[in-house]
Design a protein around this motif. Sequence first.
Motif, PDB file in Angstrom:
ATOM      1  N   ASN A  33     -40.356  42.213 -66.471  1.00  0.00           N
ATOM      2  CA  ASN A  33     -40.200  40.930 -65.786  1.00  0.00           C
ATOM      3  C   ASN A  33     -41.391  40.680 -64.874  1.00  0.00           C
ATOM      4  O   ASN A  33     -41.747  41.542 -64.084  1.00  0.00           O
ATOM      5  CB  ASN A  33     -38.906  40.921 -64.978  1.00  0.00           C
ATOM      6  N   SER A  34     -41.963  39.482 -65.007  1.00  0.00           N
ATOM      7  CA  SER A  34     -43.131  39.168 -64.187  1.00  0.00           C
ATOM      8  C   SER A  34     -42.764  38.923 -62.742  1.00  0.00           C
ATOM      9  O   SER A  34     -43.613  38.995 -61.864  1.00  0.00           O
ATOM     10  CB  SER A  34     -43.829  37.928 -64.728  1.00  0.00           C
ATOM     11  N   PHE A  35     -41.481  38.578 -62.499  1.00  0.00           N
ATOM     12  CA  PHE A  35     -41.087  38.192 -61.147  1.00  0.00           C
ATOM     13  C   PHE A  35     -39.849  38.942 -60.685  1.00  0.00           C
ATOM     14  O   PHE A  35     -39.031  39.360 -61.501  1.00  0.00           O
ATOM     15  CB  PHE A  35     -40.808  36.682 -61.085  1.00  0.00           C
ATOM     16  N   ILE A  62     -41.106  28.453 -61.744  1.00  0.00           N
ATOM     17  CA  ILE A  62     -42.456  28.993 -61.629  1.00  0.00           C
ATOM     18  C   ILE A  62     -43.536  27.936 -61.839  1.00  0.00           C
ATOM     19  O   ILE A  62     -44.554  27.918 -61.159  1.00  0.00           O
ATOM     20  CB  ILE A  62     -42.621  30.155 -62.644  1.00  0.00           C
ATOM     21  N   ARG A  76     -45.060  32.621 -55.215  1.00  0.00           N
ATOM     22  CA  ARG A  76     -44.267  33.338 -56.217  1.00  0.00           C
ATOM     23  C   ARG A  76     -43.998  34.766 -55.781  1.00  0.00           C
ATOM     24  O   ARG A  76     -44.774  35.362 -55.045  1.00  0.00           O
ATOM     25  CB  ARG A  76     -45.017  33.369 -57.556  1.00  0.00           C
ATOM     26  N   TYR A  86     -44.111  37.904 -57.305  1.00  0.00           N
ATOM     27  CA  TYR A  86     -44.533  38.707 -58.451  1.00  0.00           C
ATOM     28  C   TYR A  86     -43.915  40.100 -58.392  1.00  0.00           C
ATOM     29  O   TYR A  86     -43.785  40.691 -57.314  1.00  0.00           O
ATOM     30  CB  TYR A  86     -46.054  38.849 -58.475  1.00  0.00           C
ATOM     31  N   GLU A 102     -44.037  44.194 -59.754  1.00  0.00           N
ATOM     32  CA  GLU A 102     -45.141  45.135 -59.963  1.00  0.00           C
ATOM     33  C   GLU A 102     -45.643  45.130 -61.408  1.00  0.00           C
ATOM     34  O   GLU A 102     -46.675  45.701 -61.717  1.00  0.00           O
ATOM     35  CB  GLU A 102     -44.689  46.549 -59.584  1.00  0.00           C
ATOM     36  N   PHE A 103     -44.890  44.459 -62.318  1.00  0.00           N
ATOM     37  CA  PHE A 103     -45.290  44.436 -63.714  1.00  0.00           C
ATOM     38  C   PHE A 103     -46.267  43.307 -64.032  1.00  0.00           C
ATOM     39  O   PHE A 103     -46.866  43.299 -65.092  1.00  0.00           O
ATOM     40  CB  PHE A 103     -44.063  44.303 -64.619  1.00  0.00           C
ATOM     41  N   SER A 104     -46.383  42.323 -63.153  1.00  0.00           N
ATOM     42  CA  SER A 104     -47.292  41.224 -63.424  1.00  0.00           C
ATOM     43  C   SER A 104     -48.722  41.707 -63.241  1.00  0.00           C
ATOM     44  O   SER A 104     -49.042  42.399 -62.280  1.00  0.00           O
ATOM     45  CB  SER A 104     -47.018  40.063 -62.471  1.00  0.00           C
ATOM     46  N   SER A 105     -49.584  41.318 -64.173  1.00  0.00           N
ATOM     47  CA  SER A 105     -50.980  41.760 -64.040  1.00  0.00           C
ATOM     48  C   SER A 105     -51.648  41.085 -62.854  1.00  0.00           C
ATOM     49  O   SER A 105     -52.756  41.445 -62.479  1.00  0.00           O
ATOM     50  CB  SER A 105     -51.753  41.499 -65.333  1.00  0.00           C
ATOM     51  N   TYR A 106     -50.977  40.107 -62.265  1.00  0.00           N
ATOM     52  CA  TYR A 106     -51.475  39.508 -61.022  1.00  0.00           C
ATOM     53  C   TYR A 106     -51.648  40.575 -59.942  1.00  0.00           C
ATOM     54  O   TYR A 106     -52.534  40.503 -59.103  1.00  0.00           O
ATOM     55  CB  TYR A 106     -50.488  38.437 -60.543  1.00  0.00           C
ATOM     56  N   ALA A 160     -52.482  43.593 -60.504  1.00  0.00           N
ATOM     57  CA  ALA A 160     -53.498  44.572 -60.904  1.00  0.00           C
ATOM     58  C   ALA A 160     -54.892  44.010 -60.642  1.00  0.00           C
ATOM     59  O   ALA A 160     -55.039  42.852 -60.257  1.00  0.00           O
ATOM     60  CB  ALA A 160     -53.344  44.897 -62.390  1.00  0.00           C
TER      61      ALA A 160
END
Lengths: 148, 317
Positions: free
Chosen positions: A33-35, A42, A50, A52, A54-58, A60
């Motif tokens: 989940n991105s969020f 979104i 948002r 985010y 920890e899985f969103s590449s945002y 990273a």
Amino acid sequence: MQGVCATDKRGSKELGSEELVGWDEVMQGVVVNSFEGDATDIARQKAEERNYSEFSSYTATVASWRVIKPVYNRDICIDCQNCWVWCPDTSIVSRDKQMLGIDYDHCKGCQVCVEVCPTNPKSLLMFAEHEDLDKALAQWPQKEKKEK
Amino acid sequence: MAITSVKNLKEFSTANDRFEGAHLLCPGCAHSMIVRELMNCTDDNLVIAANTGCLEVSTAVYPYTSWDTSWIHIGFENAATAAAGAEAMYKARKRKGTLKDPDAPVKFVAFGGDGSTYDIGFQWLSGAVERGHDFTYICLDNEVYANTGGQRSSSTPIGSSTTTSPAGRISYGEKKMKKDMVTIMAAHGAPYVAQLAPNKWKIMAKGFQKALSTEGPCFINTVSACTTEWKFDSKDTIHLTDLATDSLVFPIYEIIDGQELNILYRPKNILPVRDYLGAQGRFRHLFKPENEHVLVEWQKRVDAHWERLQRREEARV
């Protein structure tokens, strides 16, 4: 919510010690989940609003890819947004029709933004990654005369 | 459909990006420019399926995802099928009244590279279009299997040097012509088929909006310049796409209902195909004297294709 992995304990067991399961018991694939929490609106939220996960590449960074970096000069910029539309890495931060700057966590230093900048002199230029931003701005070139 | 204004770039730039950075596509890759633009041109919820390819492997590297929408990847060939399945399920659940938010607008989009569109996923795409699902398929055409190291696909144009059609003493590279996928998809009778390019952002955004708001299967072929396999500098992605559209190697046009062809962009100065080919390392060998005939052939075919498009536009059939 957590990402669900095919075998929850992947990486925690020694190789070859997995329990054998039938083909219909294996859960395939991964859901990330991105969020965190509700994510129904979104498209109407800016990045900073948002939540985010920890899985969103945002969350990273690819900053280590760069050897040169774009530097932004607010004084010359005309907010044409060419750099915003063509940035492949979502690294140009624009809010309310204004260009605010560069997201150095996601920029890979491809130089597309510099190439599409229409001002004279350009309001984005590439400098060495270690260059200090103020020093870079101090050595900005002057307006070039058009050759006839 | 809630669309973002694309009247000018300033208005368009108020869109909130739903494609995040720190994906692992090469610097200067046109894939992400195209994907960002698609996701920015609408406010609707998107359900996106992706074929295996550069886009898929680079944007979903566990544990990270670059997508702020529902996104699914199954196999190399079946983004079209996945999107079609999701769409069919959505319709069925809407009919049964089991959707959580039945009024929320949803669009179904599938992305594929040229390898998975022209070759491997062709049957799946053809089937999904034939069944008439309401989805948009976008092919990111970089004319090579870039993800696996640059093997030729049926989109690779003549004379291109790839790892499975290398140019050298005996060969001038790829011997076969590029498959005309846009016409093939138009022949399916799809309501909207187009070829678009990221350098003409406004035409592309309008094309995307048209495809998303059209009911039924839509196909869009987009030019995606590949810095790695076309062998040019990462900063020149947009410049090279300009050369591609202005030399008419990639004419920008749409075909509505398989019949009505509209040319969407006519370059003021048509450039010679040589300019486009000369800017890329994959065609460098064509400029040797013994390969002159390939350049002549190139120009002849591009001219003939442009002539055919214009005639079709005039004839309205």
